[in-house]
Design a protein around this motif. Structure first.
Motif, PDB file in Angstrom:
ATOM      1  N   ILE A 261      -0.722  -1.376  16.464  1.00 55.44           N
ATOM      2  CA  ILE A 261       0.301  -2.415  16.610  1.00 55.44           C
ATOM      3  C   ILE A 261       0.193  -3.499  15.539  1.00 55.44           C
ATOM      4  CG2 ILE A 261       1.134  -4.262  18.127  1.00 55.44           C
ATOM      5  CD1 ILE A 261       0.472  -2.453  20.497  1.00 55.44           C
ATOM      6  N   PRO A 262      -0.988  -4.102  15.279  1.00 52.43           N
ATOM      7  CA  PRO A 262      -1.040  -5.165  14.258  1.00 52.43           C
ATOM      8  C   PRO A 262      -0.715  -4.677  12.857  1.00 52.43           C
ATOM      9  CG  PRO A 262      -3.244  -4.555  14.969  1.00 52.43           C
ATOM     10  CD  PRO A 262      -2.296  -3.897  15.918  1.00 52.43           C
ATOM     11  N   VAL A 263      -1.038  -3.415  12.573  1.00 57.21           N
ATOM     12  CA  VAL A 263      -0.711  -2.862  11.249  1.00 57.21           C
ATOM     13  C   VAL A 263       0.797  -2.810  11.060  1.00 57.21           C
ATOM     14  CG1 VAL A 263      -0.935  -0.860   9.742  1.00 57.21           C
ATOM     15  CG2 VAL A 263      -2.843  -1.514  11.231  1.00 57.21           C
ATOM     16  N   ILE A 264       1.498  -2.297  12.064  1.00 57.55           N
ATOM     17  CA  ILE A 264       2.955  -2.192  11.985  1.00 57.55           C
ATOM     18  C   ILE A 264       3.597  -3.572  12.037  1.00 57.55           C
ATOM     19  CG2 ILE A 264       5.000  -1.283  13.148  1.00 57.55           C
ATOM     20  CD1 ILE A 264       3.239   1.036  14.104  1.00 57.55           C
ATOM     21  N   ALA A 265       3.078  -4.460  12.874  1.00 52.59           N
ATOM     22  CA  ALA A 265       3.630  -5.820  12.967  1.00 52.59           C
ATOM     23  C   ALA A 265       3.496  -6.552  11.639  1.00 52.59           C
ATOM     24  CB  ALA A 265       2.927  -6.593  14.077  1.00 52.59           C
ATOM     25  N   THR A 266       2.357  -6.369  10.980  1.00 53.10           N
ATOM     26  CA  THR A 266       2.147  -7.020   9.680  1.00 53.10           C
ATOM     27  C   THR A 266       3.083  -6.457   8.627  1.00 53.10           C
ATOM     28  OG1 THR A 266      -0.175  -7.442  10.205  1.00 53.10           O
ATOM     29  CG2 THR A 266       0.454  -7.495   7.885  1.00 53.10           C
ATOM     30  N   ALA A 267       3.199  -5.137   8.572  1.00 50.66           N
ATOM     31  CA  ALA A 267       4.080  -4.506   7.592  1.00 50.66           C
ATOM     32  C   ALA A 267       5.531  -4.923   7.813  1.00 50.66           C
ATOM     33  CB  ALA A 267       3.946  -2.988   7.672  1.00 50.66           C
ATOM     34  N   ALA A 268       5.966  -4.982   9.066  1.00 48.22           N
ATOM     35  CA  ALA A 268       7.345  -5.368   9.372  1.00 48.22           C
ATOM     36  C   ALA A 268       7.601  -6.819   9.002  1.00 48.22           C
ATOM     37  CB  ALA A 268       7.623  -5.140  10.856  1.00 48.22           C
TER      38      ALA A 268
END
Length: 330
Positions: A289-296
């Motif tokens: 989740i944090p990886v995708i949230a950061t990328a988004a």
């Protein structure tokens, strides 16, 4: 981004007789089945979809709070999420739980696992980037491990788990830039995001102590819980906000997507994953989740990303993974 499911399912599974690998003993709804129903979509694909949906939820919160009050965003999220689960319950002909005590426990669970953390994240993103909110969400396993050592006698500390706890909070300090004196950091927003992540394990422990032995299905309990959280936010929203003069389309669509996809559909996917591959594998979605949230946040909202944010996030995830490790059983 959680429900009264994973910890309760784990505890519920412990009360059932041993079963062969792949058997559906993770939830009350599937406790009588020998094997989980065959899915048309591979669980890995559904796992990836769940990671993406929950990862993008922080971006959707940011967009929604750009036009609506945080309580309104949270109410909309819960309302549309409850609608999805209500449809699922009607299709499966599942009934709401019975018993005043069960509803009392679900009311507390709704506050700790939905109403409170969803509202805190919405308010936090008024002043902090969605990337930071997503990373704060990843600290939930760290809080959970620390609390379980005190509240759950069966969770005994190991060297690896204690080391993971220390590494994880070192990662938090790295994300926040502790060596710089936390300069440029919004304390109130960051504190609310961290409190939101703390609320989840408190809720999980409460559910584990009160609802783990329930005979009601996972879908029934979660649907009732989300409905109660919607009622709670309906009261709070009516007391502390006013009806918007206009309804901008993009933020409105973000709130609808947050409820339909990030809450309702996500919980249904999680339910299927827990039943098929078990709660331990299903909860690993937390680390994506944090990886995708950061990328988004960086790609779509042009949020600034200093070097310590991804480095600290990686340290947090390593620590969180260590805290979830369990000794192998024969």
């Amino acid at each position: 981004m959680s429900s009264a499911t994973t910890e309760a399912d784990e505890a519920r599974a412990r009360t059932l007789p041993p079963a062969p690998p792949g058997s559906a003993t993770a939830t009350a709804a599937t406790a009588t089945a020998v094997r989980p129903p065959r899915r048309t979509v591979d669980w890995r694909i559904r796992f990836a979809v769940l990671s993406a949906v929950w990862g993008f939820s922080f971006l959707l919160i940011k967009v929604g709070t750009g036009a609506y009050a945080p309580f309104q965003v949270t109410f909309g999220r819960l309302f549309f999420g409850t609608a999805v689960l209500a449809v699922a319950m009607a299709v499966r002909r599942d009934r709401l739980p019975s018993g005043l005590r069960t509803w009392g426990h679900l009311t507390v669970a709704a506050f700790l696992l939905n109403a409170l953390p969803f509202s805190l994240f919405a308010y936090s993103e008024l002043t902090i980037p969605s990337t930071l909110a997503g990373i704060c969400n990843a600290t939930s396993p760290l809080w959970g491990m620390a609390l379980s050592l005190v509240a759950l006698s069966e969770d005994r500390p190991t060297r690896r788990r204690v080391a993971g706890l220390g590494i994880g909070f070192l990662g938090v300090l790295t994300v926040l830039g502790a060596w710089q004196g936390f300069s440029g950091l919004d304390f109130s927003g960051t504190a609310m995001a961290l409190l939101a992540s703390l609320s989840y394990p408190i809720g999980w422990i409460y559910v584990r102590r009160t609802l783990a032995g329930s005979s009601h299905s996972h879908l029934s309990l979660t649907g009732a819980q989300l409905g109660l959280a919607t009622v709670q936010l309906a009261v709070v929203t009516s007391l502390f906000t006013t009806v918007p003069d206009s309804f901008p389309l993009v933020p409105l669509l973000a709130v609808i997507a947050l409820g339909v996809l990030g809450t309702g559909l996500a919980l249904l996917i999680q339910y299927g994953l827990v039943a098929e591959v078990g709660p331990t594998t299903a909860q690993m979605v937390t680390y994506f989740i944090p990886v995708i949230a950061t990328a988004a946040g960086v790609a779509l909202l042009d949020e600034h990303l200093a070097w310590n944010t991804p480095v600290g996030a990686l340290i947090v995830l390593v620590g969180a993974a260590l805290t979830q490790s369990r000794p192998k059983r024969t």
